[in-house]
Design a protein around this motif. Structure first.
Motif, mmCIF file in Angstrom:
data_model
loop_
_atom_site.group_PDB
_atom_site.id
_atom_site.type_symbol
_atom_site.label_atom_id
_atom_site.label_comp_id
_atom_site.label_asym_id
_atom_site.label_seq_id
_atom_site.Cartn_x
_atom_site.Cartn_y
_atom_site.Cartn_z
ATOM 1 N N ALA A 162 -2.372 -2.327 6.604
ATOM 2 C CA ALA A 162 -3.700 -2.640 5.741
ATOM 3 C C ALA A 162 -4.949 -2.114 6.229
ATOM 4 O O ALA A 162 -5.394 -2.660 7.403
ATOM 5 C CB ALA A 162 -3.612 -4.047 5.228
ATOM 6 N N GLY A 163 -5.469 -1.210 5.792
ATOM 7 C CA GLY A 163 -6.817 -0.595 5.946
ATOM 8 C C GLY A 163 -8.127 -0.971 5.298
ATOM 9 O O GLY A 163 -7.561 -1.591 3.978
ATOM 10 N N SER A 165 -1.045 17.888 3.195
ATOM 11 C CA SER A 165 -0.932 16.730 2.603
ATOM 12 C C SER A 165 -1.739 16.451 1.525
ATOM 13 O O SER A 165 -2.646 17.267 1.144
ATOM 14 C CB SER A 165 -0.795 15.627 3.436
ATOM 15 N N GLN A 166 -2.006 15.330 0.971
ATOM 16 C CA GLN A 166 -2.986 14.824 0.037
ATOM 17 C C GLN A 166 -3.285 13.276 0.601
ATOM 18 O O GLN A 166 -2.408 12.533 0.910
ATOM 19 C CB GLN A 166 -2.711 14.696 -1.468
ATOM 20 N N ALA A 167 -4.580 12.971 0.644
ATOM 21 C CA ALA A 167 -5.029 11.915 1.273
ATOM 22 C C ALA A 167 -4.550 10.526 0.277
ATOM 23 O O ALA A 167 -4.751 10.700 -0.797
ATOM 24 C CB ALA A 167 -6.354 11.542 1.746
ATOM 25 N N SER A 168 -3.996 9.459 0.714
ATOM 26 C CA SER A 168 -3.773 8.333 -0.018
ATOM 27 C C SER A 168 -5.057 7.587 -0.133
ATOM 28 O O SER A 168 -6.113 8.010 0.484
ATOM 29 C CB SER A 168 -2.675 7.338 0.580
ATOM 30 N N GLY A 190 0.648 -1.191 0.058
ATOM 31 C CA GLY A 190 -0.155 0.138 -0.170
ATOM 32 C C GLY A 190 0.888 1.173 -0.124
ATOM 33 O O GLY A 190 2.120 1.319 0.066
ATOM 34 N N TYR A 191 0.252 2.344 -0.180
ATOM 35 C CA TYR A 191 0.977 3.540 -0.112
ATOM 36 C C TYR A 191 1.773 4.051 0.937
ATOM 37 O O TYR A 191 3.148 4.356 0.888
ATOM 38 C CB TYR A 191 -0.175 4.729 -0.539
ATOM 39 N N THR A 192 1.241 3.792 2.140
ATOM 40 C CA THR A 192 1.978 4.040 3.454
ATOM 41 C C THR A 192 2.992 2.754 3.560
ATOM 42 O O THR A 192 3.915 3.062 4.101
ATOM 43 C CB THR A 192 1.212 4.413 4.611
#
Length: 358
Positions: free
Chosen positions: A81-82, A165-168, A18-20
């Motif tokens: 992982a959300g 920021s910008q949300a992932s 995932g992004y994060t």
């Protein structure tokens, strides 16, 4: 618990693609760790594992035996992982079964509450359970404890965030999951419903004054555990027009996301178009946090925090939390500030704290 025999820190990073998750993996390697990358898809894991020279394991969260097996010989999991309201509990159960510490990067209130429900079992099993080791909620949790320690008997705590920021995609999905529940504050030690858009105010951050609106940030749970202050309001900086419009637009949003077809379409749009901040924003973006604690006798403490862009901060804070947990002897469920103290946030590169007490 089954500690690794390798002197290089090894632990499991679930949701690594995932992004994060990618940012955490990169930061871990930069700091000399060798996390095992994990997730559902072997194909998605392979390129990242190859690029970083790390081991990988593919296992689904519905495979408890597989999760426990993946944890064999590893002392800790970072769960990235959300949406965590759906994914956290299976990994918590796997960690309790395997005797491994559990950390996640959630900001979801029900997840924080659930993590603390496992406190007694975590103590019996000899492990740490800690949700919110990223931008949710390390800066606010540490700043809340900092001002609370300056005001004995504080009964009110206000926290505000201005995150450039910008949300992932993952953050957007988690936010969507929370929409039907609406707003909350903590009053008299209990979570209370709060109309979204009510209580708009102005707050002076370290760089400038901004309009803020109450939102249900994770500190409504974590700051309660970290400080014991019974009345907590958490705010997010928004353009004034957006903040004022929330009272009228939020009920419509709640109705829309309650429709299954709308939720499915939103999920497709998020996957197709939401990417999160680019490297330039990681390097240049700054996040702002403000906190104020107040006591009935007029005692008051106010403080500010400046930190890196939210996702860059999350990667750094997560790996630092891993290091602290592996080096310590704590057992049970904790917030970051409970476990590591108010100054933990200052150990993260690029963070500055400022005070004003009266």
């Amino acid at each position: 618990m089954n500690p690794s025999t390798n002197t290089t820190p090894r632990w499991l990073l679930y949701g690594a693609t995932g992004y994060t998750g990618v940012l955490i993996a990169e930061e871990a390697v930069r700091r000399g760790h060798e996390p095992v990358l994990a997730g559902r898809s072997r194909e998605k894991l392979a390129p990242l594992a190859s690029r970083l020279g790390l081991d990988r394991v593919a296992v689904g969260l519905d495979d408890m035996r597989g999760l426990v097996s993946a944890l064999e010989g590893l002392p800790l999991v970072v769960h990235a992982a959300g949406p965590f309201v759906h994914t956290s509990e299976p990994m918590v159960q796997a960690c309790l079964s395997a005797g491994a510490h559990y950390l996640d990067i959630t900001g979801e209130i029900p997840v924080f509450e659930n993590t603390f429900r496992h406190d007694a079992e975590a103590r019996r099993r000899g492990v740490v359970l800690m949700s919110g080791v990223g931008f949710d909620v390390v800066p606010t949790d540490c700043l809340a404890r900092h001002v609370a320690e300056k005001v004995p008997g504080a009964h009110e705590l206000d926290l505000a965030i201005a995150a450039v920021s910008q949300a992932s995609a993952g953050t957007t999905k988690s936010a969507r999951e929370g929409l039907p529940s609406g707003g909350f504050v903590r009053r008299g030690g209990h979570l209370r419903p709060w109309p979204m858009g009510k209580g708009v105010r102005r707050v002076r951050f370290s760089d400038k004054e901004r309009t803020v609106v109450p939102i249900p940030w994770g500190d409504l749970v974590t700051a309660w555990h970290s400080t014991g202050i019974p009345n907590i309001t958490t705010y997010l900086a928004q353009p004034a027009a957006v903040a004022r419009a929330l009272r009228f637009t939020f009920p419509l949003l709640q109705k829309l996301v309650a429709v299954g077809a709308v939720r499915e379409q939103l999920a497709r749009l998020v996957e197709a178009h939401v990417r999160g901040p680019d490297e330039a924003l990681h390097q240049t973006g700054r996040s702002q946090v403000w906190a104020e604690a107040r006591a009935p006798d007029g005692g008051r403490a106010e403080a500010w925090l400046e930190a890196p862009e939210a996702y860059a901060f999350t990667a750094k804070a997560t790996v630092r939390a891993v290091e602290e947990v592996l080096a310590g002897a704590l057992r049970g469920a904790f917030t970051p500030a409970q476990a590591f103290g108010a100054d933990f946030v200052l150990s993260i590169e690029g963070v500055r704290r400022m005070d004003l007490s009266a």
